[in-house]
Design a protein around this motif. Sequence first.
Motif, PDB file in Angstrom:
ATOM      1  N   ALA A 257      50.629  53.228  13.683  1.00  0.00           N
ATOM      2  CA  ALA A 257      49.386  52.342  13.812  1.00  0.00           C
ATOM      3  C   ALA A 257      49.971  51.080  13.030  1.00  0.00           C
ATOM      4  O   ALA A 257      49.809  49.658  13.450  1.00  0.00           O
ATOM      5  CB  ALA A 257      48.306  52.649  13.187  1.00  0.00           C
ATOM      6  N   GLN A 258      50.628  51.309  11.920  1.00  0.00           N
ATOM      7  CA  GLN A 258      51.296  50.177  11.292  1.00  0.00           C
ATOM      8  C   GLN A 258      52.435  49.381  11.893  1.00  0.00           C
ATOM      9  O   GLN A 258      52.584  48.266  12.001  1.00  0.00           O
ATOM     10  CB  GLN A 258      51.760  50.601   9.964  1.00  0.00           C
ATOM     11  N   HIS A 259      53.174  50.141  12.800  1.00  0.00           N
ATOM     12  CA  HIS A 259      54.214  49.605  13.621  1.00  0.00           C
ATOM     13  C   HIS A 259      53.289  48.786  14.534  1.00  0.00           C
ATOM     14  O   HIS A 259      53.976  47.490  14.892  1.00  0.00           O
ATOM     15  CB  HIS A 259      54.690  50.800  14.487  1.00  0.00           C
ATOM     16  N   LEU A 260      52.378  49.049  15.287  1.00  0.00           N
ATOM     17  CA  LEU A 260      51.476  48.407  16.296  1.00  0.00           C
ATOM     18  C   LEU A 260      51.014  47.084  15.480  1.00  0.00           C
ATOM     19  O   LEU A 260      51.095  45.866  16.201  1.00  0.00           O
ATOM     20  CB  LEU A 260      50.421  49.249  16.764  1.00  0.00           C
ATOM     21  N   VAL A 261      50.649  47.131  14.127  1.00  0.00           N
ATOM     22  CA  VAL A 261      50.219  45.846  13.284  1.00  0.00           C
ATOM     23  C   VAL A 261      51.375  45.151  13.239  1.00  0.00           C
ATOM     24  O   VAL A 261      51.281  43.826  13.228  1.00  0.00           O
ATOM     25  CB  VAL A 261      49.385  46.243  12.167  1.00  0.00           C
ATOM     26  N   ASP A 262      52.553  45.558  12.954  1.00  0.00           N
ATOM     27  CA  ASP A 262      53.656  44.877  12.674  1.00  0.00           C
ATOM     28  C   ASP A 262      54.131  43.915  13.837  1.00  0.00           C
ATOM     29  O   ASP A 262      54.800  43.144  13.870  1.00  0.00           O
ATOM     30  CB  ASP A 262      54.837  45.593  11.943  1.00  0.00           C
ATOM     31  N   HIS A 263      53.812  44.509  15.206  1.00  0.00           N
ATOM     32  CA  HIS A 263      54.195  43.974  16.280  1.00  0.00           C
ATOM     33  C   HIS A 263      53.158  43.120  17.064  1.00  0.00           C
ATOM     34  O   HIS A 263      53.290  43.030  18.261  1.00  0.00           O
ATOM     35  CB  HIS A 263      54.783  45.026  17.178  1.00  0.00           C
ATOM     36  N   ARG A 264      52.266  42.912  16.374  1.00  0.00           N
ATOM     37  CA  ARG A 264      51.141  41.970  16.336  1.00  0.00           C
ATOM     38  C   ARG A 264      50.151  42.524  17.724  1.00  0.00           C
ATOM     39  O   ARG A 264      49.717  41.457  18.545  1.00  0.00           O
ATOM     40  CB  ARG A 264      51.816  40.393  16.704  1.00  0.00           C
ATOM     41  N   ALA A 265      50.000  43.721  17.737  1.00  0.00           N
ATOM     42  CA  ALA A 265      49.089  44.113  18.667  1.00  0.00           C
ATOM     43  C   ALA A 265      47.832  43.529  18.490  1.00  0.00           C
ATOM     44  O   ALA A 265      47.215  43.149  17.696  1.00  0.00           O
ATOM     45  CB  ALA A 265      48.943  45.573  18.894  1.00  0.00           C
ATOM     46  N   ASP A 266      47.115  42.996  19.844  1.00  0.00           N
ATOM     47  CA  ASP A 266      45.890  42.422  19.619  1.00  0.00           C
ATOM     48  C   ASP A 266      44.668  43.509  19.139  1.00  0.00           C
ATOM     49  O   ASP A 266      43.746  42.847  18.662  1.00  0.00           O
ATOM     50  CB  ASP A 266      45.306  41.783  21.149  1.00  0.00           C
ATOM     51  N   ALA A 267      44.929  44.521  19.399  1.00  0.00           N
ATOM     52  CA  ALA A 267      43.966  45.570  19.247  1.00  0.00           C
ATOM     53  C   ALA A 267      44.709  46.997  19.205  1.00  0.00           C
ATOM     54  O   ALA A 267      45.407  46.987  19.783  1.00  0.00           O
ATOM     55  CB  ALA A 267      42.736  45.646  20.103  1.00  0.00           C
ATOM     56  N   ILE A 268      43.899  47.849  18.521  1.00  0.00           N
ATOM     57  CA  ILE A 268      44.477  49.260  18.447  1.00  0.00           C
ATOM     58  C   ILE A 268      43.401  50.351  18.744  1.00  0.00           C
ATOM     59  O   ILE A 268      42.342  50.159  18.280  1.00  0.00           O
ATOM     60  CB  ILE A 268      45.092  49.710  16.984  1.00  0.00           C
ATOM     61  N   VAL A 269      43.658  50.846  19.964  1.00  0.00           N
ATOM     62  CA  VAL A 269      42.518  51.928  20.427  1.00  0.00           C
ATOM     63  C   VAL A 269      43.240  53.358  20.037  1.00  0.00           C
ATOM     64  O   VAL A 269      44.404  53.653  20.218  1.00  0.00           O
ATOM     65  CB  VAL A 269      42.344  52.049  21.862  1.00  0.00           C
ATOM     66  N   VAL A 270      42.426  54.100  19.086  1.00  0.00           N
ATOM     67  CA  VAL A 270      43.049  55.436  18.570  1.00  0.00           C
ATOM     68  C   VAL A 270      41.969  56.560  18.723  1.00  0.00           C
ATOM     69  O   VAL A 270      40.894  56.281  18.535  1.00  0.00           O
ATOM     70  CB  VAL A 270      43.310  54.921  16.979  1.00  0.00           C
ATOM     71  N   ILE A 271      42.424  57.640  18.857  1.00  0.00           N
ATOM     72  CA  ILE A 271      41.979  58.896  18.975  1.00  0.00           C
ATOM     73  C   ILE A 271      42.618  59.513  17.520  1.00  0.00           C
ATOM     74  O   ILE A 271      43.743  60.072  17.486  1.00  0.00           O
ATOM     75  CB  ILE A 271      42.288  59.816  19.909  1.00  0.00           C
ATOM     76  N   PRO A 272      41.748  59.561  16.482  1.00  0.00           N
ATOM     77  CA  PRO A 272      42.377  59.649  15.198  1.00  0.00           C
ATOM     78  C   PRO A 272      42.579  61.016  14.914  1.00  0.00           C
ATOM     79  O   PRO A 272      41.791  61.979  15.121  1.00  0.00           O
ATOM     80  CB  PRO A 272      41.465  59.182  14.311  1.00  0.00           C
ATOM     81  N   ILE A 273      43.636  61.436  14.249  1.00  0.00           N
ATOM     82  CA  ILE A 273      44.058  62.966  13.924  1.00  0.00           C
ATOM     83  C   ILE A 273      43.031  63.164  12.666  1.00  0.00           C
ATOM     84  O   ILE A 273      42.297  64.243  12.392  1.00  0.00           O
ATOM     85  CB  ILE A 273      45.542  63.217  13.716  1.00  0.00           C
ATOM     86  N   ASP A 274      43.200  62.447  11.684  1.00  0.00           N
ATOM     87  CA  ASP A 274      42.705  62.251  10.448  1.00  0.00           C
ATOM     88  C   ASP A 274      41.614  61.118  10.099  1.00  0.00           C
ATOM     89  O   ASP A 274      42.168  60.445   9.575  1.00  0.00           O
ATOM     90  CB  ASP A 274      43.484  62.297   9.309  1.00  0.00           C
ATOM     91  N   PRO A 275      40.610  61.329  10.671  1.00  0.00           N
ATOM     92  CA  PRO A 275      39.654  60.092  10.763  1.00  0.00           C
ATOM     93  C   PRO A 275      39.243  59.779   8.908  1.00  0.00           C
ATOM     94  O   PRO A 275      39.230  58.576   8.933  1.00  0.00           O
ATOM     95  CB  PRO A 275      38.364  60.574  11.261  1.00  0.00           C
ATOM     96  N   ALA A 276      39.517  60.615   8.285  1.00  0.00           N
ATOM     97  CA  ALA A 276      39.084  60.103   6.890  1.00  0.00           C
ATOM     98  C   ALA A 276      40.360  59.807   6.161  1.00  0.00           C
ATOM     99  O   ALA A 276      40.186  59.273   4.703  1.00  0.00           O
ATOM    100  CB  ALA A 276      38.368  61.239   6.243  1.00  0.00           C
ATOM    101  N   ALA A 277      41.490  59.623   6.642  1.00  0.00           N
ATOM    102  CA  ALA A 277      42.673  59.145   5.774  1.00  0.00           C
ATOM    103  C   ALA A 277      42.494  57.642   5.388  1.00  0.00           C
ATOM    104  O   ALA A 277      41.997  56.683   6.218  1.00  0.00           O
ATOM    105  CB  ALA A 277      43.960  59.147   6.785  1.00  0.00           C
ATOM    106  N   PRO A 278      42.901  57.571   4.002  1.00  0.00           N
ATOM    107  CA  PRO A 278      42.714  56.253   3.559  1.00  0.00           C
ATOM    108  C   PRO A 278      43.477  55.180   4.257  1.00  0.00           C
ATOM    109  O   PRO A 278      43.037  53.995   4.107  1.00  0.00           O
ATOM    110  CB  PRO A 278      43.079  56.292   2.337  1.00  0.00           C
ATOM    111  N   GLY A 279      44.465  55.426   4.793  1.00  0.00           N
ATOM    112  CA  GLY A 279      45.349  54.532   5.488  1.00  0.00           C
ATOM    113  C   GLY A 279      44.694  53.661   6.481  1.00  0.00           C
ATOM    114  O   GLY A 279      45.083  52.448   6.838  1.00  0.00           O
ATOM    115  N   TRP A 280      43.666  54.219   7.211  1.00  0.00           N
ATOM    116  CA  TRP A 280      42.946  53.460   7.949  1.00  0.00           C
ATOM    117  C   TRP A 280      42.146  52.048   7.493  1.00  0.00           C
ATOM    118  O   TRP A 280      42.006  51.422   8.232  1.00  0.00           O
ATOM    119  CB  TRP A 280      41.922  54.432   8.931  1.00  0.00           C
TER     120      TRP A 280
END
Length: 335
Positions: free
Chosen positions: A113-136
């Motif tokens: 997800a951070q890689h997508l942010v760094d490559h300037r993705a306009d949006a991230i659609v995610v099926i989360p494995i750990d929805p409660a992870a603080p990193g989100w």
Amino acid sequence: MSGTGRRPTLKDIAADTGLSMAAVSYALRGLHGTPETRQRVQEAAERLGYQADPVARALASGRSGSIGVLCASLEDLWQQRLAAALGRELLAPDRNAWIIDSAGDAGRQLELAQHLVDHRADAIVVIPIDPAAPGWTTIAEQAPVIAIGDALPGAKAKSEVVFDNESGVSTALRRLAAAGHRDVAVLSPTLRAEIDRPAEEIAHRIGAELKLKIRVQQCPHDLAGATDVARTLLTSSPRPTGILALADSMAFGVYAAGRELGLRVPEDVSLLGYDDQPLSQLLTPPLSSFHWPLDDLVSDVVDRVTATVDTNRRVRRTTVVPTLIERGSVGAPPT
């Protein structure tokens, strides 16, 4: 094509047409100029072999035209279907989708997800494995996030399409209980203490209400891995008489292991799937499973992506409710 070997630029089109670079830029984007001017510029662009520089366009517009689709595991047949459908529907002249597999690793999913942010993705659609992870929380602060399946409780996602696991898991366990089962196994893609998965919590809670013995067993999506898990489960003592697989791909492993062990569905073990794969209808007996409206889901997610990218506004969460499709894999427990 320019004979210099370099990529033609707006300057080349301006020199060819006698217009300013600004006028050429506006004409190519259809913003200003007469129809005749826009046609003259377009013809010059085609003659010279001009193609818009996507990097320059992204810098000018603030958009990359790329949407990240971050799957939990593409070993899951349902996620394969969802990712393929999203890839098709998100494809447009000025937009594309990056389909990325997290391979069932929650930590790796956040890194991607951070890689997508760094490559300037306009949006991230995610099926989360750990929805409660603080990193989100951090990811959602850097890019618009649209979550599918489970909400992201600690993050300000732009949009969430949540699966009604309360309805699905409850209906499944009540169906098994009504058939007389008291010892039920739940096959789950994750089983880690630090990951709070709503479906597993619901299974324990509803199981206690129905006075069922519930055991949650981690199970991979691939056939060989699911078969190994099912083999161990079906040779345990006491053996569960009912199984809820939280993906049809896991249920396939139960069929395979049962065949090896000489056990029949549903005479020796009853089985429910959870995402109604087309292949499930070809099993013997056909697998009872839950149907989630994939086409409607994909259309909804694409609309949310478009709204998020175009307006940067948050779209209200919606909940998707499954329907149990009865086929013949559930019966009374063996006596």
